[in-house]
Structures are given as structure tokens and as C-alpha cells.
Design a protein around this motif. Structure first.
Motif, PDB file in Angstrom:
ATOM      1  N   UNK A   1     -15.114 -12.935  -2.024  1.00 24.10           N
ATOM      2  CA  UNK A   1     -14.814 -14.192  -1.338  1.00 24.10           C
ATOM      3  C   UNK A   1     -13.299 -14.401  -1.323  1.00 24.10           C
ATOM      4  N   UNK A   2     -12.807 -14.914  -0.231  1.00 26.98           N
ATOM      5  CA  UNK A   2     -11.378 -15.179  -0.099  1.00 26.98           C
ATOM      6  C   UNK A   2     -11.011 -16.494  -0.789  1.00 26.98           C
ATOM      7  N   UNK A   3      -9.727 -16.637  -1.042  1.00 34.57           N
ATOM      8  CA  UNK A   3      -9.228 -17.884  -1.625  1.00 34.57           C
ATOM      9  C   UNK A   3      -9.361 -19.015  -0.609  1.00 34.57           C
ATOM     10  N   UNK A   4      -9.462 -20.220  -1.110  1.00 30.18           N
ATOM     11  CA  UNK A   4      -9.527 -21.399  -0.225  1.00 30.18           C
ATOM     12  C   UNK A   4      -8.328 -21.462   0.715  1.00 30.18           C
ATOM     13  N   UNK A   6      -6.580 -19.006   2.028  1.00 29.48           N
ATOM     14  CA  UNK A   6      -6.743 -18.085   3.149  1.00 29.48           C
ATOM     15  C   UNK A   6      -7.772 -18.612   4.146  1.00 29.48           C
ATOM     16  N   UNK A   7      -8.858 -19.152   3.654  1.00 33.69           N
ATOM     17  CA  UNK A   7      -9.876 -19.714   4.542  1.00 33.69           C
ATOM     18  C   UNK A   7      -9.316 -20.893   5.339  1.00 33.69           C
ATOM     19  N   UNK A  11      -8.917 -21.200   9.456  1.00 29.60           N
ATOM     20  CA  UNK A  11      -9.416 -22.355  10.207  1.00 29.60           C
ATOM     21  C   UNK A  11      -8.297 -23.063  10.967  1.00 29.60           C
ATOM     22  N   UNK A  12      -7.129 -23.165  10.346  1.00 29.27           N
ATOM     23  CA  UNK A  12      -5.988 -23.810  10.998  1.00 29.27           C
ATOM     24  C   UNK A  12      -5.596 -23.046  12.266  1.00 29.27           C
ATOM     25  N   UNK A  54     -14.508 -11.742   4.022  1.00 32.96           N
ATOM     26  CA  UNK A  54     -14.461 -12.989   4.791  1.00 32.96           C
ATOM     27  C   UNK A  54     -15.886 -13.481   5.033  1.00 32.96           C
ATOM     28  N   UNK A  55     -16.177 -14.717   4.669  1.00 32.88           N
ATOM     29  CA  UNK A  55     -17.512 -15.254   4.925  1.00 32.88           C
ATOM     30  C   UNK A  55     -17.827 -15.229   6.423  1.00 32.88           C
TER      31      UNK A  55
END
Length: 84
Positions: A1-4, A6-7, A11-12, A54-55
């Protein structure tokens, strides 16, 4: 799972994609880094070994952003080569 972080970056970029991508100001305000650094980080996130982590709900966004950036760079290169 990626870090918050990076997620959130994925999204940005995806949120701003319809408008040509995020501005330097929004990236700095949201993440505290220059736009160039954000693009480099996004590029690193497209590496195959990273993509596996990546989810699935974020993968479409990341793919769209990466495809947009590649197209943009390709068009800029074409335009600059025709001016020579």
C-alpha cells in the motif's frame, strides 16, 4: 500500500487533470513542494514495481495523469522541433 501522501498526490493531479493539471500554487499549498518535484514524484509512482502497490480505486486516476503528462511532453517536443 502506498503512503497517504502519495495517494493524495494522485488524487490531486487527477482532480485537476480536466483543467490541464494542477498549478504550482495548488501543489505547493496542498503538499509544500514545488510543481517540478510533484511531477517527478508522480513519474516515480508510474514505475511498474510501484504500480503494483497502488490501490485499484486510485490506479485509473494515476494512469490518466501519466497519460496526460506523456502526451503533453510529446506535443511540446514536436512543437519545439518544428521551430528549429
Amino acid at each position: 500500500m502506498l503512503e497517504r501522501y502519495d495517494l493524495a498526490l494522485i488524487e490531486h493531479f487527477a482532480r485537476w487533470l480536466p483543467f490541464g493539471g494542477p498549478s504550482a500554487q495548488t501543489v505547493f499549498e496542498e503538499f509544500g513542494i514545488p510543481l517540478e518535484t510533484a511531477y517527478r514524484r508522480m513519474l516515480a509512482l508510474t514505475e511498474p514495481k510501484v504500480l503494483k502497490r497502488v490501490p485499484s480505486e486510485h490506479l485509473k486516476s494515476l494512469t490518466a495523469v501519466a497519460a496526460y503528462r506523456v502526451t503533453l511532453v510529446r506535443n511540446v517536443r514536436r512543437a519545439s522541433s518544428t521551430r528549429r
